[in-house]
Scaffold this active site. Structure first.
Site, PDB file in Angstrom:
ATOM      1  N   ASN A  25       0.832  -1.212   0.000  1.00 15.35           N
ATOM      2  CA  ASN A  25       0.000   0.000   0.000  1.00 15.35           C
ATOM      3  C   ASN A  25       0.875   1.274   0.000  1.00 15.35           C
ATOM      4  O   ASN A  25       2.027   1.212  -0.365  1.00 15.35           O
ATOM      5  CB  ASN A  25      -1.026  -0.015   1.135  1.00 15.35           C
ATOM      6  CG  ASN A  25      -2.336   0.635   0.701  1.00 15.35           C
ATOM      7  OD1 ASN A  25      -2.345   1.775   0.240  1.00 15.35           O
ATOM      8  ND2 ASN A  25      -3.431  -0.095   0.824  1.00 15.35           N
ATOM      9  N   ARG A  26       0.290   2.388   0.399  1.00 14.77           N
ATOM     10  CA  ARG A  26       0.916   3.678   0.099  1.00 14.77           C
ATOM     11  C   ARG A  26       1.620   4.313   1.288  1.00 14.77           C
ATOM     12  O   ARG A  26       1.182   4.157   2.426  1.00 14.77           O
ATOM     13  CB  ARG A  26      -0.153   4.642  -0.417  1.00 14.77           C
ATOM     14  CG  ARG A  26      -0.748   4.177  -1.727  1.00 14.77           C
ATOM     15  CD  ARG A  26      -1.845   5.099  -2.221  1.00 14.77           C
ATOM     16  NE  ARG A  26      -2.223   4.736  -3.580  1.00 14.77           N
ATOM     17  CZ  ARG A  26      -3.082   3.733  -3.875  1.00 14.77           C
ATOM     18  NH1 ARG A  26      -3.674   3.051  -2.920  1.00 14.77           N
ATOM     19  NH2 ARG A  26      -3.350   3.442  -5.134  1.00 14.77           N
ATOM     20  N   HIS A  56       3.240   0.185  -2.848  1.00 11.94           N
ATOM     21  CA  HIS A  56       3.702  -1.212  -2.872  1.00 11.94           C
ATOM     22  C   HIS A  56       5.229  -1.330  -2.972  1.00 11.94           C
ATOM     23  O   HIS A  56       5.759  -2.169  -3.697  1.00 11.94           O
ATOM     24  CB  HIS A  56       3.043  -1.966  -4.033  1.00 11.94           C
ATOM     25  CG  HIS A  56       1.549  -2.107  -3.907  1.00 11.94           C
ATOM     26  ND1 HIS A  56       0.906  -2.245  -2.707  1.00 11.94           N
ATOM     27  CD2 HIS A  56       0.557  -2.134  -4.864  1.00 11.94           C
ATOM     28  CE1 HIS A  56      -0.402  -2.366  -2.911  1.00 11.94           C
ATOM     29  NE2 HIS A  56      -0.647  -2.276  -4.201  1.00 11.94           N
ATOM     30  N   HIS A  88      -1.548  -9.873  -3.225  1.00  7.46           N
ATOM     31  CA  HIS A  88      -2.395  -9.026  -4.065  1.00  7.46           C
ATOM     32  C   HIS A  88      -3.180  -9.857  -5.086  1.00  7.46           C
ATOM     33  O   HIS A  88      -3.267  -9.499  -6.268  1.00  7.46           O
ATOM     34  CB  HIS A  88      -1.522  -7.981  -4.760  1.00  7.46           C
ATOM     35  CG  HIS A  88      -2.219  -6.711  -5.089  1.00  7.46           C
ATOM     36  ND1 HIS A  88      -3.353  -6.658  -5.862  1.00  7.46           N
ATOM     37  CD2 HIS A  88      -1.949  -5.435  -4.737  1.00  7.46           C
ATOM     38  CE1 HIS A  88      -3.728  -5.396  -5.985  1.00  7.46           C
ATOM     39  NE2 HIS A  88      -2.906  -4.633  -5.302  1.00  7.46           N
ATOM     40  N   TYR A 132      -6.222 -11.236  -7.236  1.00  5.88           N
ATOM     41  CA  TYR A 132      -7.486 -10.708  -7.761  1.00  5.88           C
ATOM     42  C   TYR A 132      -8.428 -11.899  -7.955  1.00  5.88           C
ATOM     43  O   TYR A 132      -8.132 -12.800  -8.739  1.00  5.88           O
ATOM     44  CB  TYR A 132      -7.281 -10.048  -9.119  1.00  5.88           C
ATOM     45  CG  TYR A 132      -6.555  -8.712  -9.122  1.00  5.88           C
ATOM     46  CD1 TYR A 132      -5.190  -8.625  -8.860  1.00  5.88           C
ATOM     47  CD2 TYR A 132      -7.237  -7.533  -9.442  1.00  5.88           C
ATOM     48  CE1 TYR A 132      -4.530  -7.404  -8.900  1.00  5.88           C
ATOM     49  CE2 TYR A 132      -6.579  -6.313  -9.481  1.00  5.88           C
ATOM     50  CZ  TYR A 132      -5.231  -6.252  -9.209  1.00  5.88           C
ATOM     51  OH  TYR A 132      -4.581  -5.055  -9.260  1.00  5.88           O
ATOM     52  N   ASP A 167     -11.594   1.172  -2.963  1.00  6.02           N
ATOM     53  CA  ASP A 167     -10.137   0.990  -2.914  1.00  6.02           C
ATOM     54  C   ASP A 167      -9.688   1.574  -1.575  1.00  6.02           C
ATOM     55  O   ASP A 167      -8.924   2.529  -1.523  1.00  6.02           O
ATOM     56  CB  ASP A 167      -9.476   1.707  -4.101  1.00  6.02           C
ATOM     57  CG  ASP A 167      -8.003   1.358  -4.253  1.00  6.02           C
ATOM     58  OD1 ASP A 167      -7.488   0.565  -3.431  1.00  6.02           O
ATOM     59  OD2 ASP A 167      -7.363   1.890  -5.181  1.00  6.02           O
ATOM     60  N   GLN A 187      -7.548  -4.093   2.720  1.00  3.61           N
ATOM     61  CA  GLN A 187      -7.851  -3.203   1.606  1.00  3.61           C
ATOM     62  C   GLN A 187      -8.824  -3.924   0.688  1.00  3.61           C
ATOM     63  O   GLN A 187      -8.491  -4.986   0.138  1.00  3.61           O
ATOM     64  CB  GLN A 187      -6.563  -2.861   0.833  1.00  3.61           C
ATOM     65  CG  GLN A 187      -6.728  -1.871  -0.301  1.00  3.61           C
ATOM     66  CD  GLN A 187      -6.589  -0.416   0.148  1.00  3.61           C
ATOM     67  OE1 GLN A 187      -6.324  -0.133   1.324  1.00  3.61           O
ATOM     68  NE2 GLN A 187      -6.756   0.517  -0.767  1.00  3.61           N
ATOM     69  N   GLU A 200      -6.771  -7.358   0.435  1.00  9.12           N
ATOM     70  CA  GLU A 200      -5.363  -7.365   0.811  1.00  9.12           C
ATOM     71  C   GLU A 200      -5.266  -7.099   2.305  1.00  9.12           C
ATOM     72  O   GLU A 200      -5.536  -5.988   2.755  1.00  9.12           O
ATOM     73  CB  GLU A 200      -4.619  -6.272   0.041  1.00  9.12           C
ATOM     74  CG  GLU A 200      -4.751  -6.355  -1.462  1.00  9.12           C
ATOM     75  CD  GLU A 200      -4.595  -4.979  -2.125  1.00  9.12           C
ATOM     76  OE1 GLU A 200      -3.550  -4.336  -1.977  1.00  9.12           O
ATOM     77  OE2 GLU A 200      -5.555  -4.530  -2.790  1.00  9.12           O
TER      78      GLU A 200
HETATM   79  C1  GLA Z   1      -3.659  -1.522  -4.544  1.00  8.72           C
HETATM   80  C2  GLA Z   1      -4.100  -0.128  -4.535  1.00  8.72           C
HETATM   81  C3  GLA Z   1      -4.831   0.194  -5.781  1.00  8.72           C
HETATM   82  C4  GLA Z   1      -4.006  -0.158  -7.011  1.00  8.72           C
HETATM   83  C5  GLA Z   1      -3.549  -1.588  -6.923  1.00  8.72           C
HETATM   84  C6  GLA Z   1      -2.553  -1.942  -7.997  1.00  8.72           C
HETATM   85  O1  GLA Z   1      -4.642  -2.379  -4.231  1.00  8.72           O
HETATM   86  O2  GLA Z   1      -4.864   0.201  -3.395  1.00  8.72           O
HETATM   87  O3  GLA Z   1      -5.136   1.565  -5.782  1.00  8.72           O
HETATM   88  O4  GLA Z   1      -2.907   0.690  -7.087  1.00  8.72           O
HETATM   89  O5  GLA Z   1      -2.939  -1.837  -5.715  1.00  8.72           O
HETATM   90  O6  GLA Z   1      -2.988  -1.608  -9.261  1.00  8.72           O
END
Ligand code: GLA
Length: 347
Positions: A80-81, A107, A177, A179, A248, A285, A312
């Site tokens: 994450n950020r 990430h 991560h 999907y 998100d 997340q 996540e």
């Molecule tokens: C995370 C972020 C999203 C995006 C994905 C990768 O889940 O929260 O905003 O950046 O990774 O694409």
């Protein structure tokens, strides 16, 4: 029950990549590849016993290298950020790679998602991947050794166990991560999945998807997912969702105390597949795949916007800059340990 080791090709620099396939006694199976310690496939039964891959990603190594948005990858050291790609620790400022909008670190700029890990077969259910990273790479302090174990139990649980050691105080926050689309490979939308998240509050974000610091109640918002809700029902319904183009956001898991607990449940009415997510971490997340933009995925089908979703498990985003969030500081010599389980059943 078995583990099979196969070749998964080689990177252009020549490094070879392996794929390990763990099959359990009911025929469910998971594939993990050593590039990024990535979960590539996950076959689980529907309500009629038909087994299908519920992960959206790629068939081959080229897809994971060239077209990936972290599909199935281990993200570390910090998922994450981090705001302005900076944090202060023990009085020193650390500068990270601003890989999102030229401002934010996202990430860890893919540091350990883009490397080839070593793998060993632990037993008939488990493959463990290991990697060492050097102090200062991408700005993060600490020589660290990470290991991630992937276990497929006979009860159709995929268990992921993280372990990390560091020789300097640092922040550690790994995730996976993956999907998911529980309908399998033919569905092009996550909208009909029903989701429930065990969270009374979430962390609202600014225009850079950085938490404002508030732990906001989900009451009377589209983030109130405490009862099963169709993902598509409120995904565009408020200013917070407009900022991120759909869900998100980090949800604050009710009752966090460092022990394993249920944080989310997803049901897919068509197939009858149900997934429960358990973690010992404080946050999850929920990302609805809003940025997916049609990259070619498995079977040469495009990975379109919102064709899948991620849950996540994590410390909250930007934790190093928010003293009010549960801390992810790991001190020199300490070992970080964490477990997440994705459990599959039917209804
Ligand atoms: C995370 C972020 C999203 C995006 C994905 C990768 O889940 O929260 O905003 O950046 O990774 O694409």
């Amino acid at each position: 029950m078995s583990v099979e080791k196969l070749s998964f090709g080689a990177l252009s620099a020549g490094e070879s990549v392996e794929k390990y396939v763990i099959t359990n006694k009911s025929g469910a199976k998971v594939s993990v590849i050593t590039y990024g310690a990535t979960i590539a496939e996950l076959f689980v039964p529907d309500r009629n016993g038909k087994t299908e891959d519920v992960l959206r990603s790629f068939d081959d190594l080229e897809g994971f290298v060239e077209r990936c948005n972290y599909q199935g990858m281990t993200v570390a050291p910090y998922a994450n950020r981090i705001a302005n790609a900076k944090f202060t620790l023990n009085g020193s400022e650390y500068s990270l790679i601003p890989n999102e909008k030229g401002v934010t670190n996202l990430h860890s700029a893919g540091e350990l998602s883009r490397r080839v890990w070593s793998a060993e077969i632990v037993d008939d259910h488990t493959v463990r991947m290991t990697i060492a990273r050097k102090d200062g790479v991408g700005g993060f302090p600490g020589d660290m050794t990470f290991s991630v174990s992937f276990t497929l139990t006979d009860e159709n649980e995929l268990k992921i166990e993280y372990n990390a050691e560091t020789n300097a105080d640092t922040y550690i926050n790994p995730t996976n991560h993956a999907y998911f689309n529980l309908a399998g490979q033919d569905s092009d939308t996550n909208a009909d999945h029903l989701i429930r998240i065990e969270a009374d509050c979430f962390t609202p974000v600014d225009a850079f998807s950085i938490p404002t610091g508030e732990l906001k109640s989900v009451d009377s918002t589209p983030f109130d997912l405490r009862a099963f809700t169709r993902i598509g029902d409120h995904i565009d319904d408020c200013e917070q969702l407009a900022l991120t183009g759909g869900y998100d956001h980090n949800f604050c898991i009710r009752g966090f105390d460092g022990t394993l607990r249920l944080c989310a449940t997803v049901k897919e009415p068509g197939s009858g597949r149900m997934m429960e997510v358990l973690t010992d971490l404080p946050g999850v997340q929920f990302y609805a795949g809003n940025f997916l933009a049609g990259a070619l995925g498995k079977g040469n089908k495009p990975l379109n916007k919102r064709c899948s979703f991620c849950l996540e498990t994590q410390f909250y985003p930007d934790t190093p800059n928010h003293p009010n969030f549960p801390s992810c500081l790991v001190k020199k010599g300490e070992t970080f340990r964490s477990t997440t389980v994705y459990r599959f059943t039917t209804f």
